[in-house]
Enzyme design. Sequence first.
Site, PDB file in Angstrom:
ATOM      1  NE  ARG A  94      23.648   0.638  -1.255  1.00 13.42           N
ATOM      2  CZ  ARG A  94      24.255  -0.520  -1.551  1.00 13.42           C
ATOM      3  NH1 ARG A  94      25.543  -0.668  -1.398  1.00 13.42           N
ATOM      4  NH2 ARG A  94      23.556  -1.544  -2.016  1.00 13.42           N
ATOM      5  CG  LEU A 135      37.264 -11.032  -0.967  1.00 13.33           C
ATOM      6  CD1 LEU A 135      38.605 -11.330  -0.300  1.00 13.33           C
ATOM      7  CD2 LEU A 135      36.190 -10.798   0.105  1.00 13.33           C
ATOM      8  CD  GLU A 137      40.914 -15.008  -6.563  1.00 18.66           C
ATOM      9  OE1 GLU A 137      41.087 -16.187  -6.969  1.00 18.66           O
ATOM     10  OE2 GLU A 137      41.790 -14.329  -6.002  1.00 18.66           O
ATOM     11  CD1 TRP A 167      31.181 -11.964  -9.861  1.00 16.75           C
ATOM     12  CD2 TRP A 167      30.124 -10.456 -11.143  1.00 16.75           C
ATOM     13  NE1 TRP A 167      30.429 -12.642 -10.793  1.00 16.75           N
ATOM     14  CE2 TRP A 167      29.771 -11.732 -11.592  1.00 16.75           C
ATOM     15  CE3 TRP A 167      29.601  -9.327 -11.813  1.00 16.75           C
ATOM     16  CZ2 TRP A 167      28.916 -11.942 -12.674  1.00 16.75           C
ATOM     17  CZ3 TRP A 167      28.745  -9.533 -12.884  1.00 16.75           C
ATOM     18  CH2 TRP A 167      28.409 -10.825 -13.295  1.00 16.75           C
ATOM     19  CB  ALA A 254      30.250  -3.080   2.158  1.00 16.58           C
ATOM     20  NE  ARG A 280      -4.113   1.579 -15.323  1.00 13.62           N
ATOM     21  CZ  ARG A 280      -4.009   1.538 -16.634  1.00 13.62           C
ATOM     22  NH1 ARG A 280      -3.781   2.626 -17.331  1.00 13.62           N
ATOM     23  NH2 ARG A 280      -4.134   0.380 -17.270  1.00 13.62           N
ATOM     24  CG  LEU A 352       3.819   0.251 -11.113  1.00  9.27           C
ATOM     25  CD1 LEU A 352       5.332   0.401 -11.256  1.00  9.27           C
ATOM     26  CD2 LEU A 352       3.155   1.625 -11.125  1.00  9.27           C
ATOM     27  CD  GLU A 377      29.846  -6.167  -0.130  1.00  5.09           C
ATOM     28  OE1 GLU A 377      30.540  -6.851   0.657  1.00  5.09           O
ATOM     29  OE2 GLU A 377      30.330  -5.333  -0.891  1.00  5.09           O
ATOM     30  N   GLY A 378      27.759 -11.220   0.571  1.00  9.15           N
ATOM     31  CA  GLY A 378      27.158 -12.344   1.285  1.00  9.15           C
ATOM     32  C   GLY A 378      25.760 -12.597   0.776  1.00  9.15           C
TER      33      GLY A 378
HETATM   34  P1  TGC Z   1      35.847 -17.983   9.143  1.00 13.53           P
HETATM   35  O1  TGC Z   1      36.661 -19.073   9.727  1.00 13.53           O
HETATM   36  O2  TGC Z   1      34.436 -17.790   9.558  1.00 13.53           O
HETATM   37  O3  TGC Z   1      36.616 -16.594   9.354  1.00 13.53           O
HETATM   38  C1  TGC Z   1      37.961 -16.393   8.947  1.00 13.53           C
HETATM   39  C2  TGC Z   1      38.509 -15.242   9.770  1.00 13.53           C
HETATM   40  O4  TGC Z   1      37.724 -14.068   9.544  1.00 13.53           O
HETATM   41  C3  TGC Z   1      37.099 -13.643  10.755  1.00 13.53           C
HETATM   42  N1  TGC Z   1      35.726 -13.218  10.436  1.00 13.53           N
HETATM   43  C4  TGC Z   1      35.311 -11.970  10.526  1.00 13.53           C
HETATM   44  N2  TGC Z   1      35.943 -10.852  10.910  1.00 13.53           N
HETATM   45  C5  TGC Z   1      35.254  -9.711  10.899  1.00 13.53           C
HETATM   46  N3  TGC Z   1      33.966  -9.654  10.498  1.00 13.53           N
HETATM   47  C6  TGC Z   1      33.293 -10.760  10.089  1.00 13.53           C
HETATM   48  N4  TGC Z   1      32.041 -10.667   9.666  1.00 13.53           N
HETATM   49  C7  TGC Z   1      33.968 -11.985  10.088  1.00 13.53           C
HETATM   50  N5  TGC Z   1      33.634 -13.242   9.735  1.00 13.53           N
HETATM   51  C8  TGC Z   1      34.716 -13.982   9.962  1.00 13.53           C
HETATM   52  C9  TGC Z   1      37.115 -14.851  11.652  1.00 13.53           C
HETATM   53  O5  TGC Z   1      37.104 -14.467  13.025  1.00 13.53           O
HETATM   54  C10 TGC Z   1      38.417 -15.498  11.256  1.00 13.53           C
HETATM   55  O6  TGC Z   1      39.471 -14.782  11.861  1.00 13.53           O
HETATM   56  P2  TGC Z   1      40.853 -15.524  12.285  1.00 13.53           P
HETATM   57  O7  TGC Z   1      41.630 -14.483  13.006  1.00 13.53           O
HETATM   58  O8  TGC Z   1      40.434 -16.664  13.161  1.00 13.53           O
HETATM   59  O9  TGC Z   1      41.481 -15.984  11.017  1.00 13.53           O
HETATM   60  O10 TGC Z   1      35.975 -18.121   7.583  1.00 13.53           O
HETATM   61  P3  TGC Z   1      35.210 -19.023   6.593  1.00 13.53           P
HETATM   62  O11 TGC Z   1      36.104 -19.248   5.436  1.00 13.53           O
HETATM   63  O12 TGC Z   1      34.609 -20.212   7.306  1.00 13.53           O
HETATM   64  O13 TGC Z   1      34.044 -17.985   6.183  1.00 13.53           O
HETATM   65  C11 TGC Z   1      32.791 -18.357   6.072  1.00 13.53           C
HETATM   66  C12 TGC Z   1      31.925 -17.315   5.313  1.00 13.53           C
HETATM   67  C13 TGC Z   1      31.133 -18.064   4.268  1.00 13.53           C
HETATM   68  C14 TGC Z   1      31.003 -16.674   6.366  1.00 13.53           C
HETATM   69  C15 TGC Z   1      32.730 -16.177   4.657  1.00 13.53           C
HETATM   70  O14 TGC Z   1      33.645 -16.697   3.782  1.00 13.53           O
HETATM   71  C16 TGC Z   1      31.853 -15.170   3.926  1.00 13.53           C
HETATM   72  O15 TGC Z   1      31.341 -14.214   4.510  1.00 13.53           O
HETATM   73  N6  TGC Z   1      31.667 -15.329   2.595  1.00 13.53           N
HETATM   74  C17 TGC Z   1      30.968 -14.358   1.772  1.00 13.53           C
HETATM   75  C18 TGC Z   1      31.977 -13.554   1.042  1.00 13.53           C
HETATM   76  C19 TGC Z   1      31.427 -12.221   0.554  1.00 13.53           C
HETATM   77  O16 TGC Z   1      30.627 -11.564   1.184  1.00 13.53           O
HETATM   78  N7  TGC Z   1      31.927 -11.768  -0.593  1.00 13.53           N
HETATM   79  C20 TGC Z   1      31.593 -10.490  -1.134  1.00 13.53           C
HETATM   80  C21 TGC Z   1      32.825  -9.887  -1.667  1.00 13.53           C
HETATM   81  S1  TGC Z   1      32.717  -8.224  -2.125  1.00 13.53           S
HETATM   82  C22 TGC Z   1      33.693  -8.042  -3.511  1.00 13.53           C
HETATM   83  O17 TGC Z   1      34.623  -8.720  -3.759  1.00 13.53           O
HETATM   84  C23 TGC Z   1      33.273  -6.998  -4.433  1.00 13.53           C
HETATM   85  S2  TGC Z   1      31.549  -6.709  -4.413  1.00 13.53           S
HETATM   86  C24 TGC Z   1      31.394  -5.028  -4.402  1.00 13.53           C
HETATM   87  C25 TGC Z   1      31.770  -4.428  -5.728  1.00 13.53           C
HETATM   88  O18 TGC Z   1      32.973  -4.288  -6.006  1.00 13.53           O
HETATM   89  O19 TGC Z   1      30.842  -4.011  -6.491  1.00 13.53           O
END
Ligand code: TGC
Length: 400
Positions: A94, A135, A137, A167, A254, A280, A352, A377-378
């Site tokens: 998935r 995304l 790092e 990752w 995602a 079992r 099990l 993804e968080g």
């Molecule tokens: P923040 O100030 O909250 O937001 C920055 C800008 O982004 C906008 N925004 C969103 N837009 C759409 N959907 C959402 N869910 C959004 N959340 C925020 C927001 O409106 C703002 O826009 P603008 O226009 O004002 O600049 O940013 P922050 O730095 O305070 O973020 C906080 C936090 C912790 C929620 C965020 O950084 C976060 O979600 N972190 C988790 C990161 C994450 O999920 N990483 C997974 C990466 S996946 C990957 O790289 C590969 S995994 C899959 C694989 O390849 O196997």
Amino acid sequence: GSFLGPVDLTGLDSLFSSGEKELALQVRRFVDEVIRPDIADWYDEAVFPAEIIPELGRLGVLGMHLEGYGCPGRTAVEYGLAAQELEAGDSGLRTFVSVQGSLAMSAIHRHGSEEQKNEWLPRMAKGEAIGCFGLTEPTAGSDPASMLTYARQGAHGDWILNGSKRWIGLANLADVAIIWAQTAEHGGGRGIRGFVVPTDTPGFTATPIRQKLSMRASVQCEITLDEVRLPASAILPSDSAIGLKGPFACLNEARYGIIWGVMGAARDSFNAVLDYSATRTQFGTPLGGFQLTQAKLADMAVAINKGYLLAHQIGRTKDADPTKLTPAMISTGKLDNCRVAIGIARDSRQMLGGNGITLEHSPLRHANNLESVRTYEGTDEVHQLTIGRTLTGLSAFTTG
Ligand code: TGC
């Protein structure tokens, strides 16, 4: 009976149209025929079965929810149902479908130029080209705004990328990588832009991460970018991709798929242990005849029903009006369905007994996979704080 099997205690079956159920069963047949016979060996040997990618294309699950450019154009609920059937097979499978469709293809579909869409999307929908999404790092996980990968512009408008990603699913097999990079020296999150990087560009290297105890039938890589030179046209040009909202829009897709997907892993664990408890026998009684077993089965079934109801509510909302799908709604589903699913997979292994520790039974494999799913993804904590920010109006992500 319900298409979801014995776990359906609350009439979940009636929430879905016959077309939706038929699609789910078609994906289930694929999983039964192509995945189940070999998944234990793939997991044991840490092999991702790349040969099945074109078959996933023919099944119509790559970029499934996207319209046009050769994509299947299915609804959010159909995409969710497919995700839970695939994850009943294995989370790694998935995850491939999520990375290809929800992350790489949706980045191009949402933020790309006509040229980028025409070049990549039709082939990616068929599984003839593979995409990845860079995304995270080594030093920027939950906090992607702190990324160090930098894109500078040369004299002729070309872009030169330097940095590393970690990752990144399927990067070693990918034909194209969506790389997010900082473009402005003091831009913070707002300086971040996306680039469409063919992986044969000199300076791009992807190395699989070894010795994983989770997602073994899938590959995650470290990417290094060493003076990767791209034409000016490689940037994702849309205004929607300026700043972190660019990648976050893809992460929303995602995360949405995960809300459904993990219920498939939970259901498969539940089915495995329900079967086992019928056959079992200990102390002269089938395990299913013991009150402690029934209590566990009942709690699992209740939790799975609630998880499907949550996924269904979020899916129907997305189909009716995607603008009503708030980040807090997605965080609610991703947070709870992941932690419920991993709890069920672990309890199933417990039930099990010793037999649960080999790959003959699915629950421990699912539980180990779900360690990754609840983290990527968080993390739980990122989603708790996203919900907390919505509830209180106060951001608690930093102490500064
Ligand atoms: P923040 O100030 O909250 O937001 C920055 C800008 O982004 C906008 N925004 C969103 N837009 C759409 N959907 C959402 N869910 C959004 N959340 C925020 C927001 O409106 C703002 O826009 P603008 O226009 O004002 O600049 O940013 P922050 O730095 O305070 O973020 C906080 C936090 C912790 C929620 C965020 O950084 C976060 O979600 N972190 C988790 C990161 C994450 O999920 N990483 C997974 C990466 S996946 C990957 O790289 C590969 S995994 C899959 C694989 O390849 O196997």
